[in-house]
Design an enzyme around this catalytic site. Structure first.
Site: not given
Length: 314
Positions: A178-180, A263
């Protein structure tokens, strides 16, 4: 990415006698809609395949016709003891499971109570659900907070995942990313085979996201997302889509997809003119985020884990 403050953050919480007869051997965003976690039936309803993203319940084993392989291991452990050790109940209760034809060993339905198996190599299913026999393996659900990178150790010193499982004795690694700037469900495990299958495109494990975007989404957005949008690395589409809430300035939608490109959800909405202001993953396969607080973890229960393993053919 917009830094405007969101008027209402979507909640990612709330949102387990021996003989030889029979088988085997003897024996931040202004104007965003104000809403809590989505409820079934809220919004405009799902667009897309009505069954997409839903887990199929495990099926009871069915005794095949004709002679079956012998799964009995002379120096093994009695099957009912193995099941009891795995948490299926008392030995007597496990004997009832076997006698009722609900237990399969290495794909073979076993009804005899004298059968012995090797717990280190046997693949056992009860009612079609895989039973994890290796007590050293563990899978954990984490609600990844905003600002944390999906790595166990970050060379740049950014907040990483290790802090949330620092007290665990196992050497864990994360499944997927999961992206930051994204939040929600992330799985951590020391089961390499399970992790590989969950990540492999072949098994098409679905993932559900609650997405807050800028602007009111038009009716044709569902058609675009379901039929595919051309991105720089190829076409992408969602399996299911529904509007949870909307205002003239912002919308909250829920999408289900099985792709895992970098993303991808943010890029799809950006492409159709609705930049994402908040993204929360609420489900991976049959595993729900539930009421986990940001930064909190929980060990998957036997039923959760068994169902997840069955979904990827284990």
């Amino acid at each position: 990415m917009s830094s405007a403050r969101e008027g209402g953050r979507p909640a990612a919480r709330g949102q387990r006698s021996e003989n030889t007869s029979g088988t085997g051997r003897p024996g931040g965003r202004s104007g965003a809609p104000r809403s809590s976690a989505p409820r079934t039936g809220a919004g405009r309803g799902w667009a897309g395949d009505a069954q997409a993203g839903k887990s199929k319940p495990p099926r009871r084993p069915v005794a095949p016709k004709g002679p079956q392989p012998d799964v009995h291991v002379a120096d093994g452990v009695r099957l009912q003891k193995v099941l009891a050790t795995a948490g299926l109940g008392s030995r007597r209760a496990c004997e009832d499971l076997i006698a009722a034809g609900r237990v399969a060993v290495d794909g073979v339905l076993v009804r005899e109570l004298g059968v012995r198996v090797d717990p280190e190599s046997a693949v056992i299913h009860v009612d079609g659900m895989r039973i994890q026999l290796d007590q050293s393996l563990v899978t954990i659900a984490l609600n990844k907070p905003l600002g944390v990178v999906s790595t166990m150790h970050d060379p740049e010193g950014r907040p990483a995942l290790t802090q949330f499982v620092a007290t665990r004795p196992e050497r864990l690694f994360h499944v997927g990313r999961l992206d930051a700037d994204s939040e929600g469900l992330l799985l951590l495990t020391n089961d390499g085979e399970l992790a590989n299958r969950l990540s492999h495109p072949k098994y098409e494990v679905s993932k559900t996201y609650l997405v807050s975007v800028e602007g009111r989404v038009a009716g044709n957005v569902a058609n675009k997302l379901l039929h595919g949008i051309e991105l720089e690395d190829g076409p992408a589409k969602v399996d299911r889509y529904r509007v949870v809430d909307t205002t003239p300035q912002a919308s909250m939608v829920e999408v289900v997809l099985h792709e895992g490109r970098h993303r991808i959800v943010r890029r799809m909405f950006e492409e159709i003119g609705h930049p994402v202001t908040r993204l929360v993953r609420t489900r991976i396969g049959s595993i729900h985020l539930g009421n986990l607080r940001p930064g909190a973890t929980r060990v998957l229960g036997r039923t959760e884990l068994g169902t997840l393993m069955s979904e990827v053919g284990l």
